[in-house]
Design a protein around this motif. Structure first.
Motif, PDB file in Angstrom:
ATOM      1  N   HIS A   1      99.204  23.316  45.522  1.00 60.48           N
ATOM      2  CA  HIS A   1      98.739  24.585  44.962  1.00 60.48           C
ATOM      3  C   HIS A   1      99.933  25.480  44.690  1.00 60.48           C
ATOM      4  CE1 HIS A   1      96.705  28.249  44.121  1.00 60.48           C
ATOM      5  NE2 HIS A   1      96.911  28.797  45.311  1.00 60.48           N
ATOM      6  N   ILE A   2     100.139  25.813  43.411  1.00 61.65           N
ATOM      7  CA  ILE A   2     101.218  26.712  43.030  1.00 61.65           C
ATOM      8  C   ILE A   2     100.698  28.142  43.137  1.00 61.65           C
ATOM      9  CG2 ILE A   2     102.903  27.299  41.265  1.00 61.65           C
ATOM     10  CD1 ILE A   2     103.078  24.435  42.377  1.00 61.65           C
ATOM     11  N   ILE A   3     101.232  28.887  44.097  1.00 60.61           N
ATOM     12  CA  ILE A   3     100.732  30.239  44.373  1.00 60.61           C
ATOM     13  C   ILE A   3     101.202  31.208  43.293  1.00 60.61           C
ATOM     14  CG2 ILE A   3     100.728  32.125  46.052  1.00 60.61           C
ATOM     15  CD1 ILE A   3     101.231  30.047  48.214  1.00 60.61           C
ATOM     16  N   ALA A   4     100.306  32.086  42.884  1.00 58.58           N
ATOM     17  CA  ALA A   4     100.651  33.116  41.898  1.00 58.58           C
ATOM     18  C   ALA A   4     101.596  34.133  42.541  1.00 58.58           C
ATOM     19  CB  ALA A   4      99.381  33.802  41.407  1.00 58.58           C
ATOM     20  N   PRO A   5     102.401  34.836  41.736  1.00 57.10           N
ATOM     21  CA  PRO A   5     103.286  35.875  42.290  1.00 57.10           C
ATOM     22  C   PRO A   5     102.513  36.846  43.179  1.00 57.10           C
ATOM     23  CG  PRO A   5     103.784  35.520  39.981  1.00 57.10           C
ATOM     24  CD  PRO A   5     102.542  34.712  40.271  1.00 57.10           C
TER      25      PRO A   5
ATOM     26  N   LYS B   1      90.277  33.539  49.556  1.00 50.96           N
ATOM     27  CA  LYS B   1      89.848  33.418  48.163  1.00 50.96           C
ATOM     28  C   LYS B   1      90.310  32.095  47.566  1.00 50.96           C
ATOM     29  CE  LYS B   1      90.222  35.758  43.680  1.00 50.96           C
ATOM     30  NZ  LYS B   1      90.852  36.888  42.941  1.00 50.96           N
ATOM     31  N   GLU B   2      91.551  31.694  47.851  1.00 52.33           N
ATOM     32  CA  GLU B   2      92.072  30.424  47.359  1.00 52.33           C
ATOM     33  C   GLU B   2      91.250  29.254  47.888  1.00 52.33           C
ATOM     34  OE1 GLU B   2      96.048  30.557  48.726  1.00 52.33           O
ATOM     35  OE2 GLU B   2      96.669  32.137  47.319  1.00 52.33           O
ATOM     36  N   ALA B   3      90.823  29.356  49.154  1.00 51.66           N
ATOM     37  CA  ALA B   3      90.000  28.285  49.731  1.00 51.66           C
ATOM     38  C   ALA B   3      88.665  28.189  49.008  1.00 51.66           C
ATOM     39  CB  ALA B   3      89.782  28.541  51.219  1.00 51.66           C
TER      40      ALA B   3
ATOM     41  N   HIS C   1      91.361  25.537  46.041  1.00 49.10           N
ATOM     42  CA  HIS C   1      92.786  25.235  46.010  1.00 49.10           C
ATOM     43  C   HIS C   1      93.289  24.570  47.300  1.00 49.10           C
ATOM     44  CE1 HIS C   1      93.264  27.233  42.216  1.00 49.10           C
ATOM     45  NE2 HIS C   1      92.868  28.408  42.693  1.00 49.10           N
ATOM     46  N   HIS C   2      92.503  24.645  48.358  1.00 50.21           N
ATOM     47  CA  HIS C   2      92.922  24.040  49.624  1.00 50.21           C
ATOM     48  C   HIS C   2      92.555  22.561  49.622  1.00 50.21           C
ATOM     49  CE1 HIS C   2      93.272  28.037  52.081  1.00 50.21           C
ATOM     50  NE2 HIS C   2      94.062  27.980  51.038  1.00 50.21           N
ATOM     51  N   THR C   3      93.362  21.788  48.923  1.00 50.81           N
ATOM     52  CA  THR C   3      93.160  20.348  48.852  1.00 50.81           C
ATOM     53  C   THR C   3      93.558  19.696  50.173  1.00 50.81           C
ATOM     54  OG1 THR C   3      95.401  20.000  48.018  1.00 50.81           O
ATOM     55  CG2 THR C   3      93.671  20.410  46.382  1.00 50.81           C
ATOM     56  N   ARG C   4      93.454  18.379  50.221  1.00 50.88           N
ATOM     57  CA  ARG C   4      93.807  17.659  51.441  1.00 50.88           C
ATOM     58  C   ARG C   4      95.249  17.919  51.837  1.00 50.88           C
ATOM     59  NH1 ARG C   4      96.419  13.093  52.307  1.00 50.88           N
ATOM     60  NH2 ARG C   4      96.604  12.764  50.055  1.00 50.88           N
ATOM     61  N   VAL C   5      96.156  17.911  50.865  1.00 50.34           N
ATOM     62  CA  VAL C   5      97.578  18.127  51.155  1.00 50.34           C
ATOM     63  C   VAL C   5      97.830  19.571  51.600  1.00 50.34           C
ATOM     64  CG1 VAL C   5      99.895  18.190  50.143  1.00 50.34           C
ATOM     65  CG2 VAL C   5      98.349  16.304  49.610  1.00 50.34           C
ATOM     66  N   VAL C   6      97.232  20.534  50.908  1.00 52.09           N
ATOM     67  CA  VAL C   6      97.412  21.948  51.265  1.00 52.09           C
ATOM     68  C   VAL C   6      96.866  22.211  52.666  1.00 52.09           C
ATOM     69  CG1 VAL C   6      96.772  24.314  50.692  1.00 52.09           C
ATOM     70  CG2 VAL C   6      97.402  22.723  48.868  1.00 52.09           C
ATOM     71  N   SER C   7      95.693  21.660  52.976  1.00 51.64           N
ATOM     72  CA  SER C   7      95.105  21.851  54.303  1.00 51.64           C
ATOM     73  C   SER C   7      95.990  21.259  55.389  1.00 51.64           C
ATOM     74  CB  SER C   7      93.714  21.205  54.357  1.00 51.64           C
ATOM     75  OG  SER C   7      92.830  21.847  53.457  1.00 51.64           O
ATOM     76  N   LEU C   8      96.600  20.088  55.086  1.00 53.65           N
ATOM     77  CA  LEU C   8      97.500  19.465  56.050  1.00 53.65           C
ATOM     78  C   LEU C   8      98.703  20.356  56.315  1.00 53.65           C
ATOM     79  CD1 LEU C   8      98.261  16.957  57.739  1.00 53.65           C
ATOM     80  CD2 LEU C   8      99.414  16.061  55.699  1.00 53.65           C
ATOM     81  N   HIS C   9      99.245  20.951  55.261  1.00 55.25           N
ATOM     82  CA  HIS C   9     100.407  21.822  55.432  1.00 55.25           C
ATOM     83  C   HIS C   9     100.046  23.112  56.174  1.00 55.25           C
ATOM     84  CE1 HIS C   9     102.679  19.734  51.884  1.00 55.25           C
ATOM     85  NE2 HIS C   9     102.546  18.971  52.951  1.00 55.25           N
ATOM     86  N   LEU C  10      98.844  23.613  55.954  1.00 57.60           N
ATOM     87  CA  LEU C  10      98.395  24.767  56.727  1.00 57.60           C
ATOM     88  C   LEU C  10      98.339  24.425  58.213  1.00 57.60           C
ATOM     89  CD1 LEU C  10      95.514  26.143  54.448  1.00 57.60           C
ATOM     90  CD2 LEU C  10      97.715  27.238  54.892  1.00 57.60           C
TER      91      LEU C  10
END
Length: 296
Positions: free
Chosen positions: A13-17, A82-84, A88-97
């Motif tokens: 997920h590329i976070i907005a500014p 909101k992103e969740a 946007h909280h995919t498997r990879v993003v959730s793992l990094h969280l």
């Protein structure tokens, strides 16, 4: 091209500014300056800073910085929620969280290691030859001469039972969530928040009636720093779980996606474990052979 950018073919997920990192840093800086000015005000009433005496406005600076930090927390974590919801909280993003939360708790462990180190360094070696000042301050014994300690099997034991119960209720809430039991999730969280508040009230009562103070000796200093920071973490954890309770009542969290709640549960179990070490060492072990204060 626009559609490909909106739906990238990867799990990241590329976070907005975002304004939150800068705003949070600014708030922390103002709060730190206000805190130092406050301490200088209490000590000598003067804190020169680029030609200004900030001691006279210490409270306002600290409050402004704290308000900015709290607003940053509300906005930043609100964006994360909101992103969740937007997927946007995919498997990879959730793992990094999860990795991020694990590293945060690891840093908290080392934070408490410092206070345990200070306590055991003073208690195990109260009469070191190369530490004459300490020997004079403690009388060569631990707890120091003239110090009456709290009865570990009175309020401290009561608070231990409270935290252990809260660990079971938050686990109940977690299992209820996994099995789709919304009512069990809400009830478990509500009980956990209530037990957290009760723990804080009991500790506040204990502090008010403690037979020693922070300034009495190194015993009081290490006791209040270790247990006080733990109490602060209990308050933070209670707020964390309260937010999860409000979100659960609004319908947030699903059996497959609920890391916000999971992080709060991890944090709460960490607080439980730290308290068990505090109870066993600072309350029970340090009271062996010591004078117990009557009625405490």
């Amino acid at each position: 091209m626009a559609d490909a950018h909106a739906k990238p073919n990867h799990d990241y997920h590329i976070i907005a500014p975002s304004p939150w990192p800068f705003l949070g840093s600014l708030g922390a800086l103002i709060m730190a300056i206000g805190g130092v000015a406050w301490m200088q005000y209490l000590k000598q009433g003067n804190f020169p800073f680029f030609g200004f005496n900030l001691a006279s406005s210490h409270w306002y600076l600290f409050a402004i910085g704290l308000a900015i930090v709290l607003y940053t927390m509300y906005g930043w974590w609100g964006d994360t929620i909101k992103e969740a919801h937007e997927g946007h909280h995919t498997r990879v993003v959730s793992l990094h969280l999860r990795y991020g939360m694990i590293m945060f708790i690891a840093s908290e462990v080392m934070f408490f290691v410092a206070w345990f180190w200070a306590f055991f360094d003073a208690s195990l070696f109260p009469n070191e030859v190369h530490q004459v000042a300490r020997a004079e301050f403690t009388g060569g014994v631990w707890p120091p001469k003239g110090i009456e300690v709290l009865d570990p099997f009175h309020l401290p034991l009561y608070n231990t039972i409270i935290l252990l119960l809260s660990g079971t209720t938050v686990t109940w809430a977690h299992h209820a969530l996994i099995h789709g039991d919304r009512k069990g999730l809400i009830n478990g969280l509500a009980l956990t928040v209530g037990l957290g508040v009760l723990f804080s009230f009991v500790q506040a009562y204990e502090y008010i009636h403690a037979p020693f103070t922070f300034h009495d000796s190194i015993y009081g200093a290490t006791f209040f720093m270790a247990t006080g920071f733990h109490g602060f973490h209990v308050i933070i954890g209670t707020i964390f779980l309260l937010v999860c309770l409000i979100r659960a009542m609004k319908g947030d969290f699903t059996p497959k996606q609920h890391f916000g709640f999971e992080a709060a549960a991890w944090y709460w179990h960490f607080v439980d474990v730290v308290w068990l070490f505090l109870f066993a060492s600072i309350y029970v072990w340090a009271s062996v052979g010591a004078t117990i204060a009557h009625g405490h």
